[in-house]
Design a protein around this motif. Sequence first.
Motif, PDB file in Angstrom:
ATOM      1  N   LEU A  57      47.781  32.746  39.516  1.00 34.08           N
ATOM      2  CA  LEU A  57      48.542  33.866  40.087  1.00 34.08           C
ATOM      3  C   LEU A  57      50.012  33.781  39.668  1.00 34.08           C
ATOM      4  O   LEU A  57      50.617  34.807  39.334  1.00 34.08           O
ATOM      5  CB  LEU A  57      48.413  33.894  41.608  1.00 34.08           C
ATOM      6  CG  LEU A  57      47.034  34.248  42.149  1.00 34.08           C
ATOM      7  CD1 LEU A  57      47.017  34.171  43.675  1.00 34.08           C
ATOM      8  CD2 LEU A  57      46.586  35.637  41.691  1.00 34.08           C
ATOM      9  N   LEU A  89      38.647  34.054  41.588  1.00 32.74           N
ATOM     10  CA  LEU A  89      39.761  34.961  41.891  1.00 32.74           C
ATOM     11  C   LEU A  89      39.312  36.419  41.822  1.00 32.74           C
ATOM     12  O   LEU A  89      39.735  37.247  42.636  1.00 32.74           O
ATOM     13  CB  LEU A  89      40.923  34.722  40.923  1.00 32.74           C
ATOM     14  CG  LEU A  89      41.775  33.493  41.176  1.00 32.74           C
ATOM     15  CD1 LEU A  89      42.747  33.254  40.016  1.00 32.74           C
ATOM     16  CD2 LEU A  89      42.544  33.617  42.488  1.00 32.74           C
ATOM     17  N   TRP A  94      41.596  39.106  43.815  1.00 33.63           N
ATOM     18  CA  TRP A  94      42.968  38.796  43.435  1.00 33.63           C
ATOM     19  C   TRP A  94      43.284  39.336  42.044  1.00 33.63           C
ATOM     20  O   TRP A  94      44.424  39.722  41.768  1.00 33.63           O
ATOM     21  CB  TRP A  94      43.204  37.281  43.431  1.00 33.63           C
ATOM     22  CG  TRP A  94      43.197  36.665  44.794  1.00 33.63           C
ATOM     23  CD1 TRP A  94      42.161  36.001  45.387  1.00 33.63           C
ATOM     24  CD2 TRP A  94      44.253  36.655  45.749  1.00 33.63           C
ATOM     25  NE1 TRP A  94      42.518  35.581  46.638  1.00 33.63           N
ATOM     26  CE2 TRP A  94      43.803  35.968  46.890  1.00 33.63           C
ATOM     27  CE3 TRP A  94      45.556  37.162  45.746  1.00 33.63           C
ATOM     28  CZ2 TRP A  94      44.596  35.762  48.017  1.00 33.63           C
ATOM     29  CZ3 TRP A  94      46.347  36.960  46.866  1.00 33.63           C
ATOM     30  CH2 TRP A  94      45.864  36.275  47.981  1.00 33.63           C
ATOM     31  N   LYS A 114      45.968  43.584  45.879  1.00 38.32           N
ATOM     32  CA  LYS A 114      46.035  42.409  46.763  1.00 38.32           C
ATOM     33  C   LYS A 114      46.846  41.304  46.093  1.00 38.32           C
ATOM     34  O   LYS A 114      47.705  40.675  46.738  1.00 38.32           O
ATOM     35  CB  LYS A 114      44.624  41.912  47.077  1.00 38.32           C
ATOM     36  CG  LYS A 114      44.573  40.632  47.874  1.00 38.32           C
ATOM     37  CD  LYS A 114      43.122  40.180  48.066  1.00 38.32           C
ATOM     38  CE  LYS A 114      43.023  38.831  48.741  1.00 38.32           C
ATOM     39  NZ  LYS A 114      41.626  38.399  48.932  1.00 38.32           N
ATOM     40  N   GLY A 115      46.590  41.064  44.827  1.00 41.98           N
ATOM     41  CA  GLY A 115      47.319  40.032  44.097  1.00 41.98           C
ATOM     42  C   GLY A 115      48.798  40.325  43.998  1.00 41.98           C
ATOM     43  O   GLY A 115      49.629  39.413  44.078  1.00 41.98           O
TER      44      GLY A 115
END
Length: 162
Positions: A57, A89, A94, A114-115
């Motif tokens: 991320l 992920l 994500w 969301k990520g």
Amino acid sequence: MDVFLRKAVEQMDESIFDRALDQQLCFEVYRASNGFSKMYGRALKPFQLTFPQYLVLLALWDADGVLIKNIGERLGMGIGTLNPIMTRLEKQDWIKKTPSLGDKRSVIVSLTEKGKRSKRDIALSILKEISICNFTGIEGETLMKQLKILNRAFAAMEGRPQ
């Protein structure tokens, strides 16, 4: 090069291995690595993220919509390590993976909403853990510079780009 390391290199005899465990640089680095992993584990638990997932991320927050191989290169992870992380992920919403238009064998990885929106909440959770750890007396910038020097030396030994 650090004075400690320079002396060790200059001596290059077996006396450097006569030090007690708590005087070994490798042991302190190992312990610090474990400490960071545990601290980040606590901070990331509410988000159901592992530390390696968080690193992915971080890479995507730096540059979104990149080839999976570029993420692997930045993180120093092989595709065999990275694929299961990416799969999880993606299942947790994500990231999203899409085939590259230029090369159907390549995959582009992008953050989902969301990520993107969770970055601040994750950062606050990590800051909370850092404050609990009370890193008084640690000069973060100096430590970062020294670790970068050390990692460049390891990369050069392996013939990797620095």
